[in-house]
Every structure is written in structure tokens, then in C-alpha cells.
Design an enzyme around this catalytic site. Structure first.
Site, PDB file in Angstrom:
ATOM      1  N   HIS A 109       0.818  -1.454   0.251  1.00  0.00           N
ATOM      2  CA  HIS A 109       0.082   0.144  -0.085  1.00  0.00           C
ATOM      3  C   HIS A 109       0.848   1.023   0.205  1.00  0.00           C
ATOM      4  CE1 HIS A 109       0.394  -1.156   4.275  1.00  0.00           C
ATOM      5  NE2 HIS A 109       0.397  -0.368   4.149  1.00  0.00           N
ATOM      6  N   HIS A 111       1.055   5.282   1.071  1.00  0.00           N
ATOM      7  CA  HIS A 111       0.386   6.477   1.532  1.00  0.00           C
ATOM      8  C   HIS A 111       0.072   7.364   0.884  1.00  0.00           C
ATOM      9  CE1 HIS A 111       0.118   4.168   5.216  1.00  0.00           C
ATOM     10  NE2 HIS A 111       1.511   3.372   4.827  1.00  0.00           N
TER      11      HIS A 111
END
Ligand SMILES: [Zn+2]
Length: 152
Positions: A109, A111
Site C-alpha cells: 500500500h 501512503h
């Protein structure tokens, strides 16, 4: 891509796969066939957004070229819009790759953390530990090792 293709690592155990599957609600801000972006449930800043591949992959190196491109295409497309939505002055964009780097959910993921003038935060330069003091020969050796590993 070994880990990415292993169905046993999919939605049963991964919170982000569960979000992709709709089993866990999320505040989705962007979605394509390959990529999902949603607000972080525990934001570090206004507008803190996570961008993930819909296919489970634990580490950056587990992404194939197409998926990697799709993820970064999404990052480059949504970052200015996230900044505009919360009237941010900038953003830090980063990936915690591996537990040693602070990765908490084992699904890649990105950010996107909006930043504001005077918000008291720090640049990406602040994430590492004590800085190494390296001689030129040591830097040369590291560059040679990395280059050889990639070529191999
Ligand atoms: Zn997953």
C-alpha cells in the site's frame, strides 16, 4: 509472482483484500480494474489516502510490471486531487516495505499523506535510523552489488 498468485493469502487473512472484496467498508476515492484507493481509517493527516493493488501482493518486489505501473499511475493521478480536496501544501508519498520498515498490513500500500505548511511533520529523510558514515569505496561496492543483483 509467487506470493501474489497464492489464493490462500487472499481475503481470508488480509484486511486490504477484504476491503477489495467489499467485506470491510472503506471510503473509496478511486477505483480501476487493478487499483483501489481509499482514506486511511486512522489518518496521519487530513486526506491521508492509501493506494493498493487489488491483487494481493505483500512486498513491492512481488508486483509485476503492469500492476506496479497501475499503482503508480493511480498515485500520480490522485495525489494532486487529494491535496486540492484538503487544501494541502504538499504530500509525502511512501511505502513501508517489510516489517523492519514499519509495514503493518502485508499487502502493498502506498501512503499519500497530505502536508501543510507548519504542520510539524518531517520529510521522508526522517524515516531511517542512524545514518551510516560510508567511504566512497563502500558506496561503490554497494552500487556494484545492487547492479549485479538486478542484472542477474
Ligand atoms: Zn491482500
Amino acid at each position: 509472482m509467487g506470493r501474489a498468485a497464492d489464493p490462500s493469502r487472499m481475503s481470508d487473512t488480509c484486511i486490504f483484500c477484504s476491503i477489495v472484496d467489499g467485506e470491510i467498508p472503506a471510503r473509496t476515492v478511486y477505483e480501476t480494474d487493478d487499483v483501489l484507493a481509499f482514506l486511511d481509517a486512522n489518518p496521519l493527516a487530513l486526506g491521508h489516502t492509501l493506494v493498493i493493488p487489488k491483487t494481493h501482493a505483500e512486498r513491492v518486489g512481488d508486483l509485476d510490471a503492469d500492476l506496479s505501473s497501475a499503482v503508480f499511475d493511480a498515485v500520480s493521478e490522485i495525489t494532486p486531487e487529494v491535496e486540492a480536496a484538503v487544501d494541502a501544501d504538499g504530500a509525502n508519498i511512501g511505502i513501508n516495505d517489510g516489517e523492519a520498515a514499519g509495514q503493518e498490513v502485508p499487502h502493498v500500500h502506498v501512503h499519500v499523506v497530505p502536508r501543510f505548511d507548519g504542520d510539524g511533520g518531517a520529510p521522508i529523510h526522517a524515516v531511517a535510523g542512524e545514518r551510516p558514515d560510508l567511504a566512497d569505496e563502500e558506496l561503490d561496492a554497494i552500487a556494484a552489488d545492487v547492479s549485479a543483483a538486478i542484472d542477474g
